[in-house]
Design a protein around this motif. Structure first.
Motif, PDB file in Angstrom:
ATOM      1  N   ARG A  35       3.352  -4.825   3.033  1.00 24.60           N
ATOM      2  CA  ARG A  35       2.676  -5.671   2.044  1.00 24.60           C
ATOM      3  C   ARG A  35       1.367  -6.241   2.596  1.00 24.60           C
ATOM      4  N   GLN A  36       1.288  -6.445   3.899  1.00 21.56           N
ATOM      5  CA  GLN A  36       0.017  -6.869   4.495  1.00 21.56           C
ATOM      6  C   GLN A  36      -1.013  -5.753   4.361  1.00 21.56           C
ATOM      7  N   LEU A  37      -0.599  -4.505   4.597  1.00 22.82           N
ATOM      8  CA  LEU A  37      -1.498  -3.363   4.407  1.00 22.82           C
ATOM      9  C   LEU A  37      -2.017  -3.333   2.979  1.00 22.82           C
ATOM     10  N   ILE A  38      -1.120  -3.458   2.024  1.00 22.93           N
ATOM     11  CA  ILE A  38      -1.511  -3.405   0.612  1.00 22.93           C
ATOM     12  C   ILE A  38      -2.428  -4.568   0.262  1.00 22.93           C
ATOM     13  N   GLY A  39      -2.101  -5.749   0.759  1.00 24.49           N
ATOM     14  CA  GLY A  39      -2.919  -6.908   0.452  1.00 24.49           C
ATOM     15  C   GLY A  39      -4.338  -6.798   0.971  1.00 24.49           C
ATOM     16  N   LEU A  40      -4.499  -6.187   2.133  1.00 26.73           N
ATOM     17  CA  LEU A  40      -5.822  -6.091   2.751  1.00 26.73           C
ATOM     18  C   LEU A  40      -6.633  -4.895   2.247  1.00 26.73           C
ATOM     19  N   HIS A  41      -5.950  -3.854   1.787  1.00 30.77           N
ATOM     20  CA  HIS A  41      -6.656  -2.617   1.447  1.00 30.77           C
ATOM     21  C   HIS A  41      -6.295  -2.082   0.061  1.00 30.77           C
ATOM     22  N   ARG A  42      -5.879  -2.951  -0.816  1.00 30.52           N
ATOM     23  CA  ARG A  42      -5.453  -2.512  -2.141  1.00 30.52           C
ATOM     24  C   ARG A  42      -6.539  -1.707  -2.858  1.00 30.52           C
TER      25      ARG A  42
END
Length: 294
Positions: free
Chosen positions: A13-20
């Motif tokens: 979810r951190q990946l998605i939040g930063l690179h959505r």
């Protein structure tokens, strides 16, 4: 690019939040309908997969995926994702990248010496042995399919809401001392950076250590967090006298320094937070709930 994630947990979810913005569509799995509804409230499409049963819609999402991230841990018998979806993944028409999140725990205890991706794994715990078995299964799939499988061996993860500052602030921090013990760590923003770089330049069956530049004693991290907050650090407790869960104690069975050269040379990564000091300072500045602690 269409991303599907097995296990919409903290790092994913951190990946998605930063690179959505890098993805045209993002979806993934959770373990219960309640969690699926919570993910959908955050704008994420979620399917239920509890390691045994799964929403049949997952097969359609795999078929549409360009990239798949796997953060589901192995079971005792086998990797649950491969057990149910290996054929679907192998035959997905658009899929070109699979990333599997593993752990530096697979190296076992190196007696404080440096390890890198060429160091033979020597797992000391059942959990780490299961990880190695899962890594080998994923790499075998990559050898037999027209896609790039990447293994990411993560050091101790910290980031927003999960870090030494929070533990010091809420009074749960412990400064446990085991002489000579060191750990590497990695900020979730740097995990996300490594994953995006790998998606951009996939290399078949590559293994990467995802760790910071400076391994250090865990008690030093707690002491530094206390200093940033203007508090007295908790007292030092000898490891043999510390009250810990079996899982917490197991982390102290491994003593090693992890080299991260490959993510820099092959993926061109420059860590945003090369040590826990930069990472904790940035977290303090970004977390409104902690600013008043100083």
């Amino acid at each position: 690019m269409n991303l599907f994630v097995f296990g919409l947990g903290y790092s994913a979810r951190q990946l998605i939040g930063l690179h959505r913005e890098r993805f045209t569509a993002v979806s993934g799995t959770v373990r219960s309908p309640e969690k699926a509804r919570a993910m959908e409230a955050e704008g994420l499409q979620a399917c239920v997969f509890d390691d045994v049963t799964y929403d049949p819609g997952i097969l359609n999402r795999i078929a549409r995926a360009d990239a798949i991230l796997v953060s589901v841990p192995p079971m005792r018998e086998a990797d649950p994702v491969l057990a149910h979806f290996s054929q679907a993944i192998r035959s997905a028409p658009n899929l070109r990248w699979v990333g599997y999140l593993s752990t530096v725990g697979v190296y076992g205890n190196a007696g404080g010496k440096w390890v890198d991706e060429t160091t033979p794994p020597n797992p000391a715990t059942l959990r780490s042995r299961q990880r190695i078995a899962a890594e080998q299964e994923w790499l075998a799939l990559g050898e037999s399919a027209p896609l790039a499988v990447q293994i990411f061996r993560l050091a101790g993860i910290y980031g927003p809401g999960r870090n030494a500052l929070v533990k010091v602030a809420d009074g749960t921090a412990k400064r446990i001392v085991k002489p000579g013990q060191v750990f590497n760590r990695i900020h979730t923003a740097d995990i996300a950076q490594v994953l995006m770089r790998s998606i951009e330049r996939p290399s078949r069956n590559a293994v990467y250590n995802v760790a910071d530049d400076q391994p250090g004693p865990p008690q030093d991290v707690i002491a530094y967090a206390a200093e940033l907050l203007g508090r007295e650090p908790p007292p030092e407790v000898p490891f043999d006298e510390a009250d810990q869960t079996p899982m917490a104690r197991s982390f102290y069975s491994d003593d090693k320094r992890v080299r991260n050269t490959r993510i820099k040379t092959e993926l061109g990564v420059a860590l945003r937070y090369p040590t826990y000091r930069e990472g904790l300072r940035a977290l303090l500045e970004s977390d409104e709930s902690l600013k008043g602690e100083r």
